[in-house]
Enzyme design. Structure first.
Site, PDB file in Angstrom:
ATOM      1  N   SER A   1      32.232 -15.578  28.349  1.00 48.29           N
ATOM      2  CA  SER A   1      31.611 -16.251  27.196  1.00 48.29           C
ATOM      3  C   SER A   1      32.491 -16.181  25.945  1.00 48.29           C
ATOM      4  CB  SER A   1      30.274 -15.606  26.859  1.00 48.29           C
ATOM      5  OG  SER A   1      29.589 -15.251  28.004  1.00 48.29           O
TER       6      SER A   1
ATOM      7  N   HIS B   1      17.092 -14.377  37.076  1.00 49.93           N
ATOM      8  CA  HIS B   1      18.219 -15.106  36.492  1.00 49.93           C
ATOM      9  C   HIS B   1      17.858 -16.588  36.375  1.00 49.93           C
ATOM     10  CE1 HIS B   1      22.173 -16.814  35.901  1.00 49.93           C
ATOM     11  NE2 HIS B   1      22.609 -15.606  35.613  1.00 49.93           N
TER      12      HIS B   1
ATOM     13  N   HIS C   1      23.678 -23.267  33.931  1.00 50.34           N
ATOM     14  CA  HIS C   1      22.814 -22.602  34.920  1.00 50.34           C
ATOM     15  C   HIS C   1      21.913 -23.560  35.693  1.00 50.34           C
ATOM     16  CE1 HIS C   1      23.769 -18.781  33.311  1.00 50.34           C
ATOM     17  NE2 HIS C   1      23.012 -18.833  32.252  1.00 50.34           N
TER      18      HIS C   1
ATOM     19  N   CYS D   1      30.550 -18.872  43.435  1.00 52.10           N
ATOM     20  CA  CYS D   1      31.673 -19.526  42.747  1.00 52.10           C
ATOM     21  C   CYS D   1      32.796 -18.509  42.600  1.00 52.10           C
ATOM     22  CB  CYS D   1      31.196 -19.998  41.388  1.00 52.10           C
ATOM     23  SG  CYS D   1      32.523 -20.451  40.303  1.00 52.10           S
TER      24      CYS D   1
ATOM     25  N   CYS E   1      26.345 -27.025  35.949  1.00 50.30           N
ATOM     26  CA  CYS E   1      27.634 -26.921  36.632  1.00 50.30           C
ATOM     27  C   CYS E   1      27.544 -27.646  37.996  1.00 50.30           C
ATOM     28  CB  CYS E   1      27.988 -25.456  36.838  1.00 50.30           C
ATOM     29  SG  CYS E   1      29.536 -25.278  37.716  1.00 50.30           S
TER      30      CYS E   1
ATOM     31  N   HIS F   1      26.126 -17.282  26.338  1.00 51.12           N
ATOM     32  CA  HIS F   1      25.755 -15.987  25.746  1.00 51.12           C
ATOM     33  C   HIS F   1      26.817 -15.547  24.772  1.00 51.12           C
ATOM     34  CE1 HIS F   1      22.181 -15.471  28.013  1.00 51.12           C
ATOM     35  NE2 HIS F   1      22.832 -15.809  29.109  1.00 51.12           N
TER      36      HIS F   1
ATOM     37  N   SER G   1      27.867  -8.324  30.621  1.00 49.95           N
ATOM     38  CA  SER G   1      28.120  -7.479  31.787  1.00 49.95           C
ATOM     39  C   SER G   1      29.428  -7.862  32.477  1.00 49.95           C
ATOM     40  CB  SER G   1      26.951  -7.519  32.751  1.00 49.95           C
ATOM     41  OG  SER G   1      26.773  -8.815  33.206  1.00 49.95           O
TER      42      SER G   1
ATOM     43  N   GLU H   1      19.526 -19.207  36.645  1.00 46.80           N
ATOM     44  CA  GLU H   1      20.073 -20.072  37.710  1.00 46.80           C
ATOM     45  C   GLU H   1      19.164 -20.028  38.945  1.00 46.80           C
ATOM     46  OE1 GLU H   1      24.237 -19.453  38.936  1.00 46.80           O
ATOM     47  OE2 GLU H   1      23.565 -19.998  40.946  1.00 46.80           O
TER      48      GLU H   1
HETATM   49 FE1  F3S Z   1      30.033 -23.012  37.362  1.00 53.07          FE
HETATM   50 FE2  F3S Z   1      31.216 -21.002  38.483  1.00 53.07          FE
HETATM   51 FE3  F3S Z   1      31.108 -21.134  35.903  1.00 53.07          FE
HETATM   52  S1  F3S Z   1      29.319 -21.922  39.103  1.00 53.07           S
HETATM   53  S2  F3S Z   1      29.246 -22.214  35.479  1.00 53.07           S
HETATM   54  S3  F3S Z   1      32.199 -22.546  37.254  1.00 53.07           S
HETATM   55  S4  F3S Z   1      30.917 -19.291  37.116  1.00 53.07           S
END
Ligand code: F3S
Length: 287
Positions: free
Chosen positions: A270, A129, A79, A198, A101, A44, A227, A131
């Protein structure tokens, strides 16, 4: 003149998964593999997506668009996507570069196995979302229950004799996840809870808080609509009243930094490294 100290957060900017995904697209460009598509914007960040576009990378937005393609490479973003998207890519003879990821791949594997055992599946996260939509697409014939808040958690009922498997969207808030899980386990006896959150977001926030606490001026870099950057800014502003929310270095040109002796810098998930470095250089020079 008194020296100025500039501290840039180690966790500023791209997390590991996003960096890996962006790098993979640039690798494809370098290898001259055309045409290249990303399934959804790789990140993003308009600047990065714009740069990729100028190098010939196109973003496709839907399965329908994917079905129109006859050749090329599809890069899957961090995602992740539903399992059937892999099938579609294969059936069309397109090349797939999977930048999902690894933390998200782990969730896909967990729910896939649960679905094969015919267990119930609960996903803590936001159903819109990408993901979560991707995770849902690995649950095969089982329709997962998606829980975003405490009210929804109260309504979860597992059919008698069934086992349940619970996972979370990687970016879900850990404390809220715990509250939701507490409610669900009251009503479900045979449940395996896997914390798949994560830690990248939390680590970025914790480090930003620590740096802002010691800084007399704090700079938070990221998109105005991001956000996670807004959240970082809120955290930093609480600790340091002289806090700037900027998108690029140009936003600092009219700021008076003369009295800034101890500057902290962090950036949302990002924000490309290039922008962080430009801000760092400017702040070191500008008195
Ligand atoms: Fe993966 Fe965590 Fe980034 S799941 S995409 S390392 S926020």
């Amino acid at each position: 003149m008194e020296e100025r100290t500039v501290t840039t957060a180690r966790t500023a900017g791209f997390c590991f998964g996003v960096k890996r995904a962006v790098d993979k697209v640039y690798e494809q460009i370098e290898q001259g593999k055309t045409p290249i598509y990303t399934y959804g914007p790789i990140i993003h960040n308009e600047e990065v997506v714009g740069d990729l576009e100028s190098k010939g990378v196109r973003v496709i937005h839907s399965e329908e668009e994917l079905k129109q393609l006859k050749e090329g490479t599809i890069v899957l973003r961090s995602h992740g996507v539903s399992e059937h998207i892999y099938d579609l890519i294969r059936e069309r003879g397109l090349k797939c570069v999977d930048a999902t990821c690894p933390f998200v791949i782990k969730i896909h594997q967990i729910v896939k196995k649960a679905a094969e055992n015919d267990d119930e599946i609960i996903i803590i996260g936001n159903e819109d979302h990408p993901e979560v939509r991707g995770i849902r697409g690995w649950c095969k014939k089982v329709t997962p229950m998606i829980v975003a808040d405490l009210d929804e958690a109260e309504k979860i009922v597992i059919s008698e004799g069934k086992k349940a498997c619970l996972v979370s969207q990687t970016t879900f808030n850990y404390n809220y996840f715990k509250e939701i899980v507490e409610i669900i386990i009251k009503n479900c006896y045979n449940i395996s809870v896997v914390n798949t959150i994560c830690s990248a977001t939390e680590e970025r926030q914790t480090e930003a808080r620590q740096i802002a606490r010691q800084a007399d001026t704090m700079i938070v870099i990221g998109g105005k609509t991001s956000s996670n950057t807004q959240k970082l800014y809120e955290i930093c502003r609480k600790e340091c009243k002289n806090c700037y929310y900027i998108q690029t270095v140009e936003d600092l040109y009219h700021s008076d930094l003369r009295n800034a002796k101890n500057v902290g810098i962090t950036a949302g998930a990002s924000t490309p490294n290039k922008i962080i470095e430009e801000v760092q250089k400017y702040v070191r020079r500008e008195f």
